[in-house]
Write a protein that holds these residues in place. Structure first.
Motif, short mmCIF file in Angstrom:
data_model
loop_
_atom_site.label_atom_id
_atom_site.label_comp_id
_atom_site.label_asym_id
_atom_site.label_seq_id
_atom_site.Cartn_x
_atom_site.Cartn_y
_atom_site.Cartn_z
N PHE A 135 0.87 -1.17 0.00
CA PHE A 135 0.00 0.00 0.00
C PHE A 135 0.91 1.22 0.00
CE2 PHE A 135 -2.29 3.35 2.40
CZ PHE A 135 -3.31 3.57 1.49
N VAL A 136 0.74 2.09 -0.98
CA VAL A 136 1.65 3.22 -1.18
C VAL A 136 0.91 4.54 -1.02
CG1 VAL A 136 3.00 4.43 -2.95
CG2 VAL A 136 3.29 1.98 -2.63
N LYS A 137 1.55 5.44 -0.28
CA LYS A 137 1.09 6.84 -0.20
C LYS A 137 2.22 7.71 -0.73
CE LYS A 137 -1.36 8.13 3.38
NZ LYS A 137 -1.83 8.42 4.76
N ALA A 138 1.87 8.64 -1.62
CA ALA A 138 2.88 9.50 -2.22
C ALA A 138 2.42 10.95 -2.18
CB ALA A 138 3.16 9.08 -3.67
N MET A 139 3.38 11.83 -1.97
CA MET A 139 3.10 13.26 -1.90
C MET A 139 4.23 14.02 -2.60
SD MET A 139 0.87 15.38 -0.48
CE MET A 139 0.24 14.48 0.93
N ARG A 140 3.86 15.04 -3.34
CA ARG A 140 4.88 15.90 -3.93
C ARG A 140 5.70 16.54 -2.82
NH1 ARG A 140 0.64 15.78 -7.39
NH2 ARG A 140 1.16 15.54 -9.61
N ASN A 141 6.99 16.55 -3.00
CA ASN A 141 7.91 16.99 -1.95
C ASN A 141 8.02 18.51 -1.95
OD1 ASN A 141 9.68 16.87 0.14
ND2 ASN A 141 11.26 15.69 -0.94
N ARG A 142 6.95 19.13 -1.50
CA ARG A 142 6.89 20.59 -1.41
C ARG A 142 6.60 20.97 0.04
NH1 ARG A 142 2.59 20.96 -6.40
NH2 ARG A 142 4.02 20.41 -8.11
N PRO A 143 7.21 22.05 0.52
CA PRO A 143 6.96 22.45 1.91
C PRO A 143 5.49 22.74 2.14
CG PRO A 143 8.83 23.65 0.97
CD PRO A 143 8.16 22.93 -0.17
N GLY A 144 5.02 22.39 3.34
CA GLY A 144 3.63 22.69 3.67
C GLY A 144 2.99 21.58 4.47
N GLY A 145 1.73 21.83 4.86
CA GLY A 145 1.03 20.93 5.76
C GLY A 145 0.84 19.54 5.24
N ARG A 146 0.49 19.38 3.97
CA ARG A 146 0.21 18.05 3.45
C ARG A 146 1.48 17.20 3.39
NH1 ARG A 146 -2.19 18.26 -2.03
NH2 ARG A 146 -2.90 16.14 -1.61
N ARG A 147 2.56 17.78 2.93
CA ARG A 147 3.82 17.05 2.90
C ARG A 147 4.28 16.76 4.33
NH1 ARG A 147 9.11 16.86 4.89
NH2 ARG A 147 10.47 15.92 3.33
N ASP A 148 4.12 17.73 5.22
CA ASP A 148 4.53 17.53 6.60
C ASP A 148 3.73 16.41 7.26
OD1 ASP A 148 6.29 19.58 6.24
OD2 ASP A 148 5.14 21.07 7.39
N SER A 149 2.45 16.27 6.89
CA SER A 149 1.64 15.21 7.49
C SER A 149 2.15 13.83 7.09
CB SER A 149 0.17 15.37 7.08
OG SER A 149 -0.04 15.04 5.72
N LEU A 150 2.59 13.68 5.85
CA LEU A 150 3.14 12.39 5.42
C LEU A 150 4.48 12.13 6.11
CD1 LEU A 150 2.14 10.17 3.50
CD2 LEU A 150 3.74 11.05 1.79
N SER A 151 5.24 13.17 6.33
CA SER A 151 6.50 13.03 7.05
C SER A 151 6.25 12.58 8.49
CB SER A 151 7.27 14.35 7.04
OG SER A 151 8.48 14.23 7.75
N ARG A 152 5.21 13.13 9.12
CA ARG A 152 4.88 12.69 10.47
C ARG A 152 4.46 11.22 10.48
NH1 ARG A 152 1.91 16.81 14.67
NH2 ARG A 152 3.22 18.63 14.31
N GLU A 153 3.68 10.84 9.49
CA GLU A 153 3.24 9.45 9.43
C GLU A 153 4.43 8.52 9.29
OE1 GLU A 153 -0.23 6.74 7.35
OE2 GLU A 153 0.12 8.78 6.63
N ARG A 154 5.41 8.92 8.53
CA ARG A 154 6.63 8.12 8.38
C ARG A 154 7.34 7.99 9.72
NH1 ARG A 154 11.44 10.16 4.42
NH2 ARG A 154 11.00 12.05 5.58
N ARG A 155 7.42 9.06 10.47
CA ARG A 155 8.19 9.07 11.71
C ARG A 155 7.48 8.33 12.85
NH1 ARG A 155 9.64 15.10 13.00
NH2 ARG A 155 11.00 14.11 14.55
N ILE A 156 6.15 8.37 12.87
CA ILE A 156 5.42 7.80 14.00
C ILE A 156 5.21 6.30 13.86
CG2 ILE A 156 3.04 8.02 13.15
CD1 ILE A 156 4.35 8.87 16.70
N ASN A 157 5.30 5.78 12.65
CA ASN A 157 4.87 4.40 12.42
C ASN A 157 5.57 3.39 13.32
OD1 ASN A 157 5.28 1.67 10.65
ND2 ASN A 157 3.24 2.57 10.35
#
Length: 267
Positions: free
Chosen positions: A47-69
């Motif tokens: 299962f893949v989630k992808a986000m354009r690597n641009r600063p901002g809330g949506r990209r930051d949310s995926l980064s948090r998901e990566r860190r918390i898992n």
């Protein structure tokens, strides 16, 4: 495949982890990402989630998901690999083949859902989340003192809804940890109450389910009142921005029923 689509853009980035890809099947869930899909491949599926690597809330949310898992124990599907390139951030998870939880009255899923939220409530707050203070409801409180009720040291999911609680046989997985925060432990149970009301429960019956959770039972009633009223203000503001969104109107109705039940309806 259209080269402008995310599928084509991420394919060369993920093949190191997937091997040969035979199909990328978009899923219904995942409104906050540029792409959510099941990737059929030699080493998967994933299962893949992808986000354009641009600063901002949506990209930051995926980064948090990566860190918390790694700190979620067995309540969430494990993150198996991730790729961060100049233009894309991609997460690859184990595939959970299940369905969205049924929140309707008399649903056999309800006890399983409450158990899952209880499991979330027992998670330890990891060091990486120490600075993720929950503040999104602050501007919808009556005053700054009410916002203090929402502070705490619990790890919160903060997006409790049927689509994020996936039933597989007699187990519920909590997915889409897009914005985990540190806050008062009653918040996730309170969000469950609101979703149950929206699904057809009376406020009293919805709160009876929450009463099974220690964080709800130990919460100060005024804190729950303030949270219920803040949600009503928040959804009213959302309807003002998107007056044609029927689901937002339904949430306003659910919030109003809850605040009326608690005697906490704001003017």
């Amino acid at each position: 495949m259209d080269t402008d689509l995310p599928e084509s853009a991420i394919l060369p980035l993920i093949e190191e982890h997937t091997g040969s890809v035979t199909a990328i099947r978009r899923t219904e869930r995942g409104f906050s990402s540029d792409l959510t899909a099941v990737v059929d491949c030699d080493r998967g599926p994933f299962f893949v989630k992808a986000m354009r690597n641009r600063p901002g809330g949506r990209r930051d949310s995926l980064s948090r998901e990566r860190r918390i898992n790694a700190h979620l124990g067995h309540i969430s599907p494990p993150l198996l690999w991730d790729v961060e390139a100049e233009d894309w951030l991609v997460l690859g998870f184990d595939v959970i083949d299940g369905r969205s939880a049924d929140f309707a009255p008399e649903s056999p899923d309800l006890a399983l859902v409450v158990d899952a939220i209880g499991e979330i409530g027992r998670l330890s707050l990891p060091r990486i989340a120490q600075d993720w203070c929950e503040t999104r409801w602050d501007r919808f409180t009556a005053d700054s003192s009410e916002a203090e009720w929402f502070r705490g040291d619990s790890l919160l999911h903060t997006d409790i809804n049927p689509s994020n609680l996936i039933v597989v046989k007699r187990r519920v997985w909590a997915v889409d940890w897009a914005w985990p925060t540190r806050g008062a432990g009653f918040i996730d149970p309170a969000l469950l109450v609101l979703q149950l009301i929206a699904a057809g429960h009376t406020p009293g019956d919805a709160e009876k389910w929450a009463e099974r959770l220690p964080a709800w039972r130990t919460a100060v009633p005024q804190a729950i009142d303030a949270f219920a009223a803040a949600n009503l203000r928040m959804y009213r503001a959302a309807v003002d921005r998107k007056p044609d969104a029927d689901w937002l109107k339904a949430m306003v109705d659910a919030c109003r029923a809850w605040t009326d039940h608690r005697g906490a309806t704001p003017e």
